[in-house]
Design an enzyme around this catalytic site. Sequence first.
Site, PDB file in Angstrom:
ATOM      1  N   ASP A 399     -39.094  47.568 -26.051  1.00 36.75           N
ATOM      2  CA  ASP A 399     -40.423  48.414 -25.776  1.00 36.75           C
ATOM      3  C   ASP A 399     -41.599  47.299 -27.135  1.00 36.75           C
ATOM      4  O   ASP A 399     -41.241  48.251 -28.514  1.00 36.75           O
ATOM      5  CB  ASP A 399     -40.166  49.522 -26.667  1.00 36.75           C
ATOM      6  N   GLU A 452     -42.298  43.682 -24.281  1.00 35.94           N
ATOM      7  CA  GLU A 452     -43.868  44.288 -24.180  1.00 35.94           C
ATOM      8  C   GLU A 452     -44.748  44.499 -24.799  1.00 35.94           C
ATOM      9  O   GLU A 452     -44.648  44.396 -26.212  1.00 35.94           O
ATOM     10  CB  GLU A 452     -43.584  45.995 -23.744  1.00 35.94           C
TER      11      GLU A 452
END
EC number: 2.4.1.18
Length: 719
Positions: A399, A452
């Site tokens: 993330d 990401e």
Amino acid sequence: MTMKALQEGILHDPFLVLGYQKNAKGLPLVREFMPNAEEVMFNQDTPMKRLEGTDFFEVALDESFEVGSHYQLKWLDKHTSEWHEQYSPYSFLPQTDELDIHLFSEGKHNHAYRFMGAHLKTIDGVEGCLFVLWAPSLKRASLVGNFNRWDGRCHPMRALGGSGLWEIFIPGLNPGEHYKYELLSKDGQLLIKTDPYAREMALRPDTTSRIVADDTYRWQDQEWMEQRANFDWQHKPISIYEVHAGSWQRPAPEEFYNWEELADRLIPYVKEMGYTHIELMPITEHPLDQSWGYQVTGFYAPTSRLGSPDQFRTFIDRCHQNGLGVFIDWVPAHFPKDSFALARFNGDALYEHADTRKGEHKEWGTLIFNYGLNEVRNFLLANALYWLQEFHIDGLRVDAVASMLYLDYDRDHGEWLPNEFGGRENLEAVAFLQEMNRIVHQEAPGALTMAEESTSWPMVSRPIELGGLGFTMKWNMGWMNDNLDYIENDPVHRKYHHNKLTFSQVYAYSENFVLPLSHDEVVHGKYSLFDKMPGDRWQKLANQRLFYAWQYAHPGKKLMFMGGEISQPEEWNELGQLNWHAAQEEDRQGVSRLVADLNKLYCEETALHELDFSHDGFRWIDCNDSDQSTLSLIRQDEEGNYIICLFNFTPVPRENYRIGVPDASEYQEILNTDSSYYSGSNCGNSGLIESEDTAWMGFEQSIALTLPPLGALFLKVVK
């Protein structure tokens, strides 16, 4: 003075005064500090003498006693008037291996979780639990729990030299026991902290750590794991169903299915829908439901909301036995400021940077790991392997990578510190990510890492040896943003935005891309995918079906967040469950049937997945027909087998629409998003479509066909 310091809770080394000692004459004795005891017996039958005005108890040893052996204490609890019996923790020598200490201090202990934290052990025939903590620059570290009335004076820990590590072995503790650490900082702050390496934590709002047995789970997924080690991810289909486990389905508004119950429901559904993998939003422990798990306080603990660690293992095992891979979201980019967790762990910045210009994300109200500190880096690197090896997770979606890479991420001028060369790149984070990817791919063969990363940082998914970050794949945020922006336009205006569909081919092969339609796009006022679509209900659903077909035709692996496949009308709400009532509506079921068929086609037709990361797998037929908002292209595999894909982004049917084709042959629709089976208008091309000797668009052959309104066609040569 040392005894007085221990009674006041400020003695650094309790073994200076506890356990085996010598009296003023040099004769051996045993001394214990037991503030909750009324009476204490040594080895069951010898009374220990309380030192006047203190909670110290002593007994002189006779010549027959073997100094260094373990001894039992029997004491009368002054609060409950009950007798208890236990071996003394202060009769045990240091237990932590010197090699473990050295590797951890160097930041090179890939399996630090195997000795850090709480581990049930049998030492010299005595059963108990060994606790090892990293917290440098303390006056004292103690273990507290129900077993000592949360009194930090009872079980002060042994400092292991200058390593910053502390340990204590407590005999008699069992799985399920709750504990924390009580820490006295160098400036006198008394802190109560959960164990950073705790493998289970209590259900929120309780923040205590919990002892669990070392992994004894009997895995049944050997075949899957053997195949995973040789997984040819570049050339195989990967279609990911992104799930928030707590809100996919619920038994009641305030309740959760546990992992085993969720497996009963989710696994058959995902298989029926044709996905190859499940991606779970963070399953690590977190105090706030509304954070979706992205503000982690227990990096090694599966959240107690959904059951025990072994129940989570059961879920993964059953996925593997059913041919489904499991990815999890992993969050090494930041952590919350909750005082019971990692923030200012020893009273000062420890896991985070001290300077907020480098150590804080103001946008999220969270702190940033100090990737340059060996022990912090080791905490995260071992955590990555922990999930992949101890839980058989198949990959990590990392993330907020962009927030790690840039020192000026979401910061104004003067709010950030440049690197040693004056640049904005976080060189420590870059080195950490490269090391993480190297270790993962080396020690967990076949496991994938996905970034990401929302910027144009180069070579995210390229080998470290070539200067890349070493990720397996990268989320294509540009594709997601451009294409959602395009599809939200009224069809009458789409011709002015045609390049948003075609621009991705400029960079589509610069990385190994995943095409995400993620949770972030259906929350916080962004609307559901259904509601993003323009027009009346019929057009919204037709646009949604068209858009999904476009995603599956475009090069790149696929990801869809739960709810998109049932055309959920509302935004996602983590406090409830998906709108399964609306999913029963016939026209929405048409969307579900289409997604299932797209997954099936994507997996069965090598042309749609084998060359996802190569120019050789894609060719435009016509990308310039912006006036009619149409596109036509070819996807092909290594042997030259191909699928023709056509798209009409307007509600106007296109009759006698001609495109060039590679072969003089007959073509057949293998998918039409406007089929009545998908609740469309059933406009299309029944029967076979014969090619003509009419040169068109650089091809010697062409076909004329009908493009359905707001529809997509997939064609295949009839052989």
